[in-house]
Write an enzyme that holds these catalytic residues in place. Sequence first.
Site, short mmCIF file in Angstrom:
data_model
loop_
_atom_site.label_atom_id
_atom_site.label_comp_id
_atom_site.label_asym_id
_atom_site.label_seq_id
_atom_site.Cartn_x
_atom_site.Cartn_y
_atom_site.Cartn_z
N GLU A 90 1.03 -1.48 -0.21
CA GLU A 90 -0.03 -0.23 0.04
C GLU A 90 0.88 1.55 0.03
O GLU A 90 1.42 1.20 0.90
CB GLU A 90 -1.11 -0.03 1.09
CG GLU A 90 -1.88 0.78 0.52
CD GLU A 90 -2.30 1.85 2.54
OE1 GLU A 90 -1.74 2.99 1.21
OE2 GLU A 90 -2.23 2.01 3.10
N CYS A 109 -1.28 9.21 3.85
CA CYS A 109 -1.23 8.69 2.34
C CYS A 109 -2.36 9.22 0.79
O CYS A 109 -3.16 9.51 1.00
CB CYS A 109 -0.52 7.31 1.58
SG CYS A 109 -1.48 5.79 2.16
C1 UN1 Z 1 -1.95 5.96 5.35
O1 UN1 Z 1 -2.09 7.31 5.10
O2 UN1 Z 1 -1.48 5.42 4.95
O3 UN1 Z 1 -8.27 6.51 5.29
C2 UN1 Z 1 -3.30 5.09 4.99
C3 UN1 Z 1 -7.20 6.68 5.90
C4 UN1 Z 1 -6.13 5.55 6.59
C5 UN1 Z 1 -5.27 4.92 5.89
C6 UN1 Z 1 -4.80 6.44 5.78
N1 UN1 Z 1 -7.61 4.38 6.93
O4 UN1 Z 1 -6.87 7.89 6.14
#
Ligand code: UN1
Length: 484
Positions: free
Chosen positions: A240, A274
């Site tokens: 991811e 992210c």
């Molecule tokens: C990340 O920033 O690595 O939807 C994932 C979201 C979180 C996931 C972010 N559940 O902001």
Amino acid sequence: GSGAEGSTHPVRNPSQSDEQLGQVSATTVADAHRALRIAHDFAPQWAAENPTNRANLLRRIADELQANKPALMTLCICEAGKTVRDAEAEVREAIDYCRYYAGLAESLADPLPLPGSVGELNELSWHGRGPFLCISPWNFPLAIFCGQAMAALVSGNPVLLKPAEQTSLIAGFVTRLCHQAGVPAAAMQLLPGAGPTLGAALLPRPELKGVVFTGSCATAQVIQRNLADREDDIIPLIAETGGQNAMIVDSTALPEQVVRDVLISAFGSAGQRCSCLRLLYLQEDIAEELIALLKAAMTTLEIGDPWHLATDVGPVISPQAAQALTSHIETLREQGSTVFSVTLPPGLNQRQFVPPTLIELADSKQLKGEVFGPILHVVRYGADQLDEVIEAINATGFGLTLGIHSRIEAVCRYISARAQAGNIYINRAMTGAVVGSQPFGGQGRSGTGFKAGGPHYLYRFMSEKCISIDITAAGGNASLLSKP
Ligand code: UN1
């Protein structure tokens, strides 16, 4: 700290960088190899364990996390610089992963009967693969750390946990909790230290059977190249990775709602998710008004010590990160972009805090790569340019989250159908995916899937076995299958 093999380095509080929170010893290569052998030797036993027992173990871990919520929140705040609200959400998400994957694993415990011709019985079943290396990021040091580990573990795999160097203390705390909850020591081993050292030590080893990684696309590629060089097998990499997330706002959107959702999506968690909004496309007819509203709203953000309940935006993870973000702002300013930064309150450590900033770009192509902080880029588009906007977003190659604000259902449908994004949010904020409701993860440069917190996540942690029997010939051997 650089985490050279066997060395010890201090862990510091991002908002009070003179405050040392603890010490972390980097795992030696010899210890990493030993841990992998232990995991390998234990793998058959863990895979043979009743899936319901493994699922119940996750539920006990969830209870432990709940019982230790204050301590876990404290670690999220002090070690990762999270606000109180983010820290609370983080503990909840970790608990959600435990319970969700427990239920999912149980649903895969019984083999699935499949259709066949007359006199033929078929069934499909799921099994652990062997030791998994779980490499987790500092921005979700509890939720993603647990999400990866629980998924691998409940699927029947012993895990080796490589936490981000910046957030090793909370990883240590959670690993102890898991052991207390009953996870065998050989099923879960923590290997703090530097990624390159541990990666080089573990990725080539034949005992390793899978890798799950959250972090940058560039690092995921390095891991994939390392896995491609393995002597004689192919193992899964579940990655991811980052995003270049956009939001498209047309002239029918409700301005107040847009402002609320943009502020949360771009500046919440200091932009260090992210999923955060990086590139805001405003239809030119409403751009002037909306930018003014956004700037006014930005000045109401409380920036400061995340320990204070009122704080909306805390520090970024390190002085190096702050430096890179500041020079990004300066580069765009020098290129002639209009830059609006909120004034930092006095007394904040300027080396760790980056003010929420709005930058108007003439062209979205000026934005290169993922900017992991509280910086929002704004581009205007004409009503007849929607296709070009969608094309430009898709052309980044990333495909994580996308926001749409429009009152026209047909527009929302049109964009959703064409955008290559893993998670699309309409008339709402675009961060904070909820386990089980918004399975999370992207496509293209944003990751391999399956989506975390979704119904298919566990499949790649398992091997599938299909057993097929002709019962016309031997007669009666249907009992060989568990559910004839
Ligand atoms: C990340 O920033 O690595 O939807 C994932 C979201 C979180 C996931 C972010 N559940 O902001």
